[in-house]
Design an enzyme around this catalytic site. Sequence first.
Site, PDB file in Angstrom:
ATOM      1  CD  GLU A  59       9.112  -1.752  -0.275  1.00 48.81           C
ATOM      2  OE1 GLU A  59       9.276  -0.583   0.106  1.00 48.81           O
ATOM      3  OE2 GLU A  59       9.940  -2.375  -0.963  1.00 48.81           O
ATOM      4  CG  ASP A  60       3.926  -4.321  -0.923  1.00 49.57           C
ATOM      5  OD1 ASP A  60       5.051  -4.223  -1.457  1.00 49.57           O
ATOM      6  OD2 ASP A  60       3.654  -5.144  -0.032  1.00 49.57           O
TER       7      ASP A  60
END
Length: 731
Positions: free
Chosen positions: A80-81
């Site tokens: 996700e990051d």
Amino acid sequence: MTLEERYQQLEDAIRGYNPGANFQQIRAAYEFAVKSHDGQLRKDGSPFVTHPLAVAQIVAEELHLDSESIIAALLHDTIEDTAATHADIARLFSPTVADLVEGVSKLTRVHYTSKEQEQMENLRKMLMAMAKDIRVILVKIADRLHNMRTMEYQTPAKQKQKSYETMEIYAPIAHRLGMQKMKWELEDLSLKYLDPVGFKEITDALDAKAAEYEGFMDATRRQIEERLAQSRIDGIVYGRLKHPYSIYRKMYSQNKGLNDVFDLIAFRVIVDTVADCYNVLGIIHDLYHPILGRFKDYIGTPKPNMYQSLHTTVVGQSGIPFEVQIRTREMHEVAEYGVAAHWKYKQNGQGAGDEKNYEWVRRLLENQEGADAEEFIHSLKVDMFADEVFVFTPAGDVINLPAGATPIDFAYTIHSQVGNHMVAAKVNGRIVQFDHKLNNGDVVEVETSPSAHGPSRDWIKIAKSSNARSKIRQWFKKERRDENIVAGKASFESEIKRTGITLKELTNEENLPVVLNKLNYNSLDDMYAAIGYGGVTALKLVGRLREEINHILRAHQNTAAGEPEAEEPERTGPERHVPGSHGIVVEGIDNCLVKLAKCCTPVPGDDVVGFITRGSGVSVHRADCPNAAPERRKSDEDGRWIKVSWADKTGAQYQATLEVVSRDRPDLMVDISTVISSTRTQFRGLSAQIIADGSVLVTMDVIVSNAEQLHTVMRRLEQLSGVVQVARPAK
Ligand code: MN
């Protein structure tokens, strides 16, 4: 604490319950997370990687999960990051780990904007449905728990929003999975931000009570321990104050002050065996005064989330009431960690390799039904193994559709006008075909235009929900009557053709009123229109017309053949009036008019008896017909009952009625027709009706030469599977 120290703490925790864990891979995951999150900071200024480390610590310490779960927890924010991808993780670790991380990321991407209860239930279902592997949910709950523990650095708005989500989504999921310990912590942390004043009031009061009750709790604990020792029961006794949110909820739901809340104190007794649980219960009830109606046996009847324990509330010294929960060690683990505890047992019992197979969770959850299941398991069962799919509107509302649903289903669920004016559909921002299959968590958007052509007929086949299909049909019914009539006529005509009769014959002046009446339509156009918009199929209508069609067909054939009906006189007309002798010899009378009684349909070979009617010759009954029974004969008719017998004439055909009672089953009618035709018998009428207890009564008229042939047919029918009785009725 340095990062390395934190990591060592994690390894220590894992070693405590799983010395054989894959420490090499776990270390690699930790290093991968450090590298991937390099330069990122948390809100409190610490390196971001402290977060995945803490989540892994929760997964290890509190849930005792396997190596893959620990690795997934360490990597849970990388897709996700950071620049890391599913493929990277699959290559460096394993495809399973990559799937777990991807699963957690998907849940992270779900945003909650709605505030309605109904929506919350759908969101919970959606999360459960999205997490194909239960470990995804477990890691996600650990992630949320750590975020809640460190919420003080967030803005007040974010604190409220996250707390609300946690209270409405994650705590209930933890509860459903039986993870009481995490559920409580999630609830208490949420309450802290949702109602800071109420929370402080309760925690302050609890602190005061803790001091006040300290002596009482110690004394009580020792008292119980002593009695256990005397009875030679191995047991651990804890006393504690109940957690703030459970007290908060009682205060508000029962509108009480803190001092009125009945039980602030709970004791727990953990023993080795179920028998000891009941022994301890006896001891507690002997030591203290039980409060009536407060005893609950969740060992005999476990809660739907598999919680097992004995509960009782008693009044101790100085009149202070308290609850006692008694359970075995294993029950205690399940109470604290729920599904995670089962996961652990499973793993120890059977080793790795079949983690993908969640049959055990499924069974576990399915078995809960009917227990105490009000709020839940029913939906959970649907959820995880679902025939449903949950998608978002652009506004963030969750829409619940049948599995396999398409943008068409979505559009018609929003509103029939949205469906009817749909010109394009987007899923997660990309244009898709209308038959695109929707997945859990998709954001679906529909473009409409006032000048849209309306739905196409294919949509009825594409749509998965009956709701969408019926709305599309509604549209066709209203908007396209002319087209429907043409389409409907074409399909009706082709269906009719297969029966060997033309549309013209069926709809000529003589037949049309009969046909329309039979089918409940006012006009032929109405009927065609109904077929055209799909309200009914031509096949079904023709089926309902079958009798009429046969009738017309026969009339047609007879005319075509130009033959009189003499050979098979019973063939037409409900009267079945039979001219000729039927092969009956009436004693002492030649050439008299004879008819075979309709009530019992005699055939050659049957014992028969004749009755001289007034004006219509001799009526021939079977000897066993109730209407011919001697006791029912009127005295003044005595002389009119005469002897009759069958002539040796061959070639004549007779109609007899048969009734077959059978268990309802597929292909029954097929098998009956096979028997009939294999005995070279024909049948005329055939009707079936469901009778009491779900059996079927099949009534048919067969054409036979004599009783022997009829008996053969009856014997063969009796041998059919499911057939209970074959009889010749006599009414
Ligand atoms: Mn996270």
